[in-house]
Design a protein around this motif. Structure first.
Motif, mmCIF file in Angstrom:
data_model
loop_
_atom_site.group_PDB
_atom_site.id
_atom_site.type_symbol
_atom_site.label_atom_id
_atom_site.label_comp_id
_atom_site.label_asym_id
_atom_site.label_seq_id
_atom_site.Cartn_x
_atom_site.Cartn_y
_atom_site.Cartn_z
ATOM 1 N N ALA A 155 40.359 34.596 51.784
ATOM 2 C CA ALA A 155 40.410 33.675 52.786
ATOM 3 C C ALA A 155 41.620 33.413 53.570
ATOM 4 O O ALA A 155 41.481 33.662 54.852
ATOM 5 N N ARG A 156 42.626 33.697 53.279
ATOM 6 C CA ARG A 156 44.064 33.848 53.926
ATOM 7 C C ARG A 156 44.072 34.915 54.947
ATOM 8 O O ARG A 156 44.389 34.827 56.017
ATOM 9 N N ASN A 157 43.590 35.884 54.428
ATOM 10 C CA ASN A 157 43.487 37.438 55.179
ATOM 11 C C ASN A 157 42.628 37.421 56.045
ATOM 12 O O ASN A 157 42.545 38.111 57.167
ATOM 13 N N VAL A 158 41.384 36.832 55.864
ATOM 14 C CA VAL A 158 39.997 36.701 56.836
ATOM 15 C C VAL A 158 40.587 35.804 57.961
ATOM 16 O O VAL A 158 40.305 36.172 59.270
ATOM 17 N N LEU A 159 41.348 34.717 57.565
ATOM 18 C CA LEU A 159 41.957 34.071 58.719
ATOM 19 C C LEU A 159 42.775 34.644 59.650
ATOM 20 O O LEU A 159 42.823 34.618 60.834
ATOM 21 N N ILE A 160 43.603 35.680 59.325
ATOM 22 C CA ILE A 160 44.500 36.462 59.940
ATOM 23 C C ILE A 160 43.851 37.568 60.774
ATOM 24 O O ILE A 160 43.861 37.811 62.082
ATOM 25 N N LEU A 161 42.911 38.480 59.905
ATOM 26 C CA LEU A 161 42.205 39.724 60.825
ATOM 27 C C LEU A 161 41.004 39.325 61.273
ATOM 28 O O LEU A 161 40.597 40.178 62.022
ATOM 29 N N GLY A 162 40.238 38.586 60.441
ATOM 30 C CA GLY A 162 38.793 38.278 60.787
ATOM 31 C C GLY A 162 38.052 38.588 59.652
ATOM 32 O O GLY A 162 38.290 39.182 58.776
ATOM 33 N N LYS A 163 36.557 38.323 59.885
ATOM 34 C CA LYS A 163 35.747 38.819 58.799
ATOM 35 C C LYS A 163 35.668 40.098 58.205
ATOM 36 O O LYS A 163 35.948 41.095 59.160
ATOM 37 N N ILE A 164 35.239 40.250 57.083
ATOM 38 C CA ILE A 164 35.306 41.846 56.256
ATOM 39 C C ILE A 164 34.080 42.453 56.853
ATOM 40 O O ILE A 164 32.879 42.046 56.628
ATOM 41 N N SER A 165 34.191 43.573 57.107
ATOM 42 C CA SER A 165 33.045 44.623 57.362
ATOM 43 C C SER A 165 32.832 45.491 56.534
ATOM 44 O O SER A 165 31.606 46.367 56.221
ATOM 45 N N GLY A 166 33.854 45.897 55.604
ATOM 46 C CA GLY A 166 33.890 46.798 54.684
ATOM 47 C C GLY A 166 34.771 46.596 53.419
ATOM 48 O O GLY A 166 35.984 46.002 53.538
ATOM 49 N N PHE A 167 34.430 47.206 52.227
ATOM 50 C CA PHE A 167 35.347 47.007 51.172
ATOM 51 C C PHE A 167 35.155 48.374 50.204
ATOM 52 O O PHE A 167 34.102 48.556 50.110
ATOM 53 N N ILE A 168 36.365 48.938 49.902
ATOM 54 C CA ILE A 168 36.321 49.956 48.974
ATOM 55 C C ILE A 168 37.169 49.593 47.804
ATOM 56 O O ILE A 168 38.404 49.147 47.763
ATOM 57 N N HIS A 169 36.545 49.547 46.691
ATOM 58 C CA HIS A 169 37.205 49.224 45.383
ATOM 59 C C HIS A 169 37.530 50.486 44.654
ATOM 60 O O HIS A 169 36.746 51.421 44.017
ATOM 61 N N CYS A 170 38.972 51.094 44.968
ATOM 62 C CA CYS A 170 39.500 52.042 44.468
ATOM 63 C C CYS A 170 40.385 51.938 43.113
ATOM 64 O O CYS A 170 40.775 52.721 42.565
ATOM 65 N N ALA A 171 40.782 50.659 43.013
ATOM 66 C CA ALA A 171 41.617 50.358 41.968
ATOM 67 C C ALA A 171 40.954 50.554 40.577
ATOM 68 O O ALA A 171 39.820 50.353 40.418
ATOM 69 N N GLY A 172 41.671 51.338 39.624
ATOM 70 C CA GLY A 172 41.171 51.730 38.353
ATOM 71 C C GLY A 172 42.155 52.195 37.550
ATOM 72 O O GLY A 172 43.124 52.917 37.815
ATOM 73 N N ILE A 173 41.669 52.190 36.287
ATOM 74 C CA ILE A 173 42.719 52.890 35.254
ATOM 75 C C ILE A 173 41.813 53.754 34.575
ATOM 76 O O ILE A 173 40.771 53.569 34.135
ATOM 77 N N GLU A 174 42.482 55.085 33.896
ATOM 78 C CA GLU A 174 41.581 55.870 33.214
ATOM 79 C C GLU A 174 42.547 56.145 31.861
ATOM 80 O O GLU A 174 43.786 56.425 31.799
ATOM 81 N N LYS A 175 41.895 56.342 30.778
ATOM 82 C CA LYS A 175 42.616 56.371 29.535
ATOM 83 C C LYS A 175 41.447 57.512 28.747
ATOM 84 O O LYS A 175 40.385 57.589 29.034
ATOM 85 N N THR A 176 42.319 58.601 28.293
ATOM 86 C CA THR A 176 41.442 59.799 27.443
ATOM 87 C C THR A 176 42.196 59.615 25.912
ATOM 88 O O THR A 176 43.331 60.019 25.883
ATOM 89 N N LEU A 177 41.317 59.204 25.158
ATOM 90 C CA LEU A 177 41.481 58.933 23.743
ATOM 91 C C LEU A 177 40.546 59.356 22.744
ATOM 92 O O LEU A 177 39.587 58.747 23.124
ATOM 93 N N PRO A 178 40.784 59.821 21.490
ATOM 94 C CA PRO A 178 39.784 60.041 20.614
ATOM 95 C C PRO A 178 39.019 58.617 20.178
ATOM 96 O O PRO A 178 39.803 57.629 20.328
ATOM 97 N N LEU A 179 37.864 58.663 20.120
ATOM 98 C CA LEU A 179 37.322 57.375 19.671
ATOM 99 C C LEU A 179 38.081 56.556 18.674
ATOM 100 O O LEU A 179 37.807 55.414 18.896
ATOM 101 N N LYS A 180 38.413 57.343 17.547
ATOM 102 C CA LYS A 180 39.189 56.637 16.702
ATOM 103 C C LYS A 180 40.387 55.808 17.148
ATOM 104 O O LYS A 180 40.856 54.672 16.627
ATOM 105 N N LYS A 181 40.756 56.248 18.309
ATOM 106 C CA LYS A 181 41.933 55.250 18.936
ATOM 107 C C LYS A 181 41.674 54.131 19.866
ATOM 108 O O LYS A 181 42.363 53.669 20.444
#
Length: 252
Positions: A76-102
């Motif tokens: 809400a705070r950022n929409v007030l500053i820049l205007g309404k949202i036209s696009g959204f990219i969800h890039c945040a993420g984490i990756e873990k490679t571990l054997p199933l037992k872990k």
């Protein structure tokens, strides 16, 4: 009018402090977008902001998006500053490679919180009339690991499979609000995460992984270009799809 232009669009990008998120920020900026950049590392976010086209307006938000109670206030705070949202990219993420037992229930929770739940929670908020432009496009960064089996990636693959299938359901539901929803599934991309992984597994294993990609390891901008397309009016008849950007990896 250039259908690939992002002029007069406000794009919100999570995970904007490095890798694919940083590259998406730069490429969206080059095509005229104003940006809300979200990440946990303030210094790295400021570095991303310094790479943008000077004509782009930008708001930098240092926030842990798994703390979902704070999300609407921040949006809400950022929409007030820049205007309404036209696009959204969800890039945040984490990756873990571990054997199933872990694998542990805590690991599944940690991965799903950031890779799946946070992105869908943001999409829920951005789908409200008071925050979205007349039309909008949401893009979720998934992974080929959500489509093909890879040892050691039960939790990660499950989370990315959830992103792909969840994005399809969001597309069916949100089309009535003029929101398109798609996902992109990259294979190995040359990011700091990959560099660290190659260090950990050694030269022979790294070469083997590289050979599994007929066109070689990808670069962050290869994914960013696909994002720009899905955010632009050039893709106005595309929703509910998963674009594979993997250098031929999944064609084996």
């Amino acid at each position: 009018m250039d259908p690939f232009s992002l002029q007069n669009k406000v794009i919100l990008i999570t995970g904007a402090s490095s890798g694919i998120g940083r590259s998406c920020s730069v490429e969206c900026s080059r095509r005229g977008a104003d940006l809300i950049l979200i990440g946990r590392n303030h210094d790295e976010l400021m570095k991303t902001a310094s790479l943008l086209d000077p004509k782009s307006k930008v708001e930098v938000v240092t926030e842990d998006i798994t703390q979902t109670d704070n999300l609407e206030t921040m949006i809400a705070r950022n929409v007030l500053i820049l205007g309404k949202i036209s696009g959204f990219i969800h890039c945040a993420g984490i990756e873990k490679t571990l054997p199933l037992k872990k694998h542990s229930s805590a690991l599944y929770r940690d991965i799903f919180e950031i890779n799946v739940i946070a992105g869908f929670e943001i999409a829920k908020i951005l789908s409200l009339k008071k925050y979205k432009d007349e039309t909008a496009s949401f893009v979720f960064i998934a992974s080929v690991a959500g489509m093909v089996g890879e040892p050691g990636k039960a939790a990660y693959s499950a989370s990315k499979g959830a992103v792909i299938s969840g994005a399809r359901s969001l597309a069916m539901e949100l089309c009535r609000s003029n929101i398109r929803v798609n996902s992109i599934s990259p294979a190995m991309i040359n990011t700091p995460i990959l560099e660290k992984m190659f260090e950990d597994i050694g030269e022979d294993a790294s070469l083997e992984i590289t050979r599994e990609h007929p066109l070689g390891i990808g670069n962050p901008e290869d994914v960013a270009y696909a994002c720009v397309f899905l955010l632009s009016d050039a893709s106005k008849w595309i929703t509910g799809t998963n674009i594979v950007v993997d250098g031929g990896y999944s064609a084996h």
